[in-house]
Design an enzyme around this catalytic site. Structure first.
Site, PDB file in Angstrom:
ATOM      1  CG  ASP A 173      -2.152  -0.615   1.207  1.00 21.08           C
ATOM      2  OD1 ASP A 173      -2.402  -1.274   0.190  1.00 21.08           O
ATOM      3  OD2 ASP A 173      -2.934  -0.510   2.156  1.00 21.08           O
ATOM      4  CE1 TYR A 215       5.868   3.522   4.234  1.00 25.02           C
ATOM      5  CE2 TYR A 215       6.610   5.047   2.541  1.00 25.02           C
ATOM      6  CZ  TYR A 215       6.839   3.949   3.353  1.00 25.02           C
ATOM      7  OH  TYR A 215       8.046   3.288   3.288  1.00 25.02           O
ATOM      8  CG  PHE A 266       9.457  -0.029   0.147  1.00 31.72           C
ATOM      9  CD1 PHE A 266       9.134  -0.527   1.397  1.00 31.72           C
ATOM     10  CD2 PHE A 266       9.367  -0.875  -0.952  1.00 31.72           C
ATOM     11  CE1 PHE A 266       8.752  -1.850   1.568  1.00 31.72           C
ATOM     12  CE2 PHE A 266       8.978  -2.202  -0.798  1.00 31.72           C
ATOM     13  CZ  PHE A 266       8.677  -2.696   0.474  1.00 31.72           C
ATOM     14  CG  HIS A 298       7.800  -6.407   4.131  1.00 28.96           C
ATOM     15  ND1 HIS A 298       8.026  -5.256   4.867  1.00 28.96           N
ATOM     16  CD2 HIS A 298       7.063  -6.023   3.063  1.00 28.96           C
ATOM     17  CE1 HIS A 298       7.448  -4.232   4.260  1.00 28.96           C
ATOM     18  NE2 HIS A 298       6.868  -4.661   3.165  1.00 28.96           N
TER      19      HIS A 298
END
Length: 223
Positions: A66, A68, A79, A189
């Site tokens: 997703d 942020y 990211f 992750h």
């Protein structure tokens, strides 16, 4: 939504998706959300990953989940955060892994990651929009189908790309990638909850560059 920008090379490759009923429903949903709620990223940045990294320039694909969901963070690249914003924990861990692999400090400490995108790194979230403070709020609305199509187009029409799949959500995209034509790198992750379970020490950034160079492409300057 007139502000939305997407590189023409991607617009051509994904034109069939834009005409699908699911995408028209998705577009209507997203439009309503922007009109009635706080939604990230800004409309002009929804397709920014595609806009900064044209289809024929892609070398590496990094998949996120997703955008942020806090103010002034999401900028359309997975990211990444807007320049000047504090680095989120996952991005801090990504930078730490790069520094460990290369035995050098990051030269560029800002989190915008535009420098990667313009070198050929497609920083693609599976879901391209999110309601403020509600992680996952735009999942299951059609974005995943759209980004699956983008990944499949790259797998089918290009050769010798590197796909970095971090965490189970990203690994699901692996179903659309032909591993006989591309390098698929999987690990945990970079989140603080899982980075010590296989992200740190995965060597992905060096492995990506070794593969690119072995197949006639210039490496990415990660630092």
């Amino acid at each position: 939504m007139r502000e939305v920008r997407i590189d023409p090379s991607w617009k051509m490759r994904l034109s069939a998706e834009f005409e699908q009923p699911y995408f028209k429903e998705l577009a209507a949903f997203v439009k309503r959300e922007y009109e009635t709620e706080a939604v990230y990223p800004p409309p002009r940045a929804i397709f920014r990953a595609f806009d900064l990294c044209p289809f024929d320039k892609v070398k590496v694909v990094i998949l996120g989940q997703d955008p942020y969901h806090g103010p002034n963070e999401a900028n359309g690249l997975c990211f990444a955060v807007d320049q000047g914003q504090r680095l989120p924990p996952s991005l801090q861990n990504i930078f730490k892994e790069i520094e460990d692999e290369y035995g050098a400090s990051m030269i560029h400490r800002d989190g915008s990651l535009e420098r990667w995108a313009t070198q050929g790194v497609l920083l693609l979230n599976a879901t391209l929009t999110v309601r403020a403070h509600l992680a996952g709020s735009h999942q299951g609305k059609g974005w995943e189908t759209f980004t699956d199509a983008a990944v499949k187009a790259l797998s089918d029409k290009r050769e010798h790309l590197v796909f970095m799949l971090w965490g189970n959500y990203a690994k699901q995209k692996g179903a659309h990638i032909d591993p006989t034509k591309h390098l698929v790198l999987e690990s945990a992750h970079p989140s603080p909850f899982s980075a010590n379970s296989g992200f740190f020490g995965n060597g992905h950034f060096k492995k990506a560059n070794e593969y690119l160079e072995a197949n006639g492409s210039a490496p990415i300057d990660w630092l």
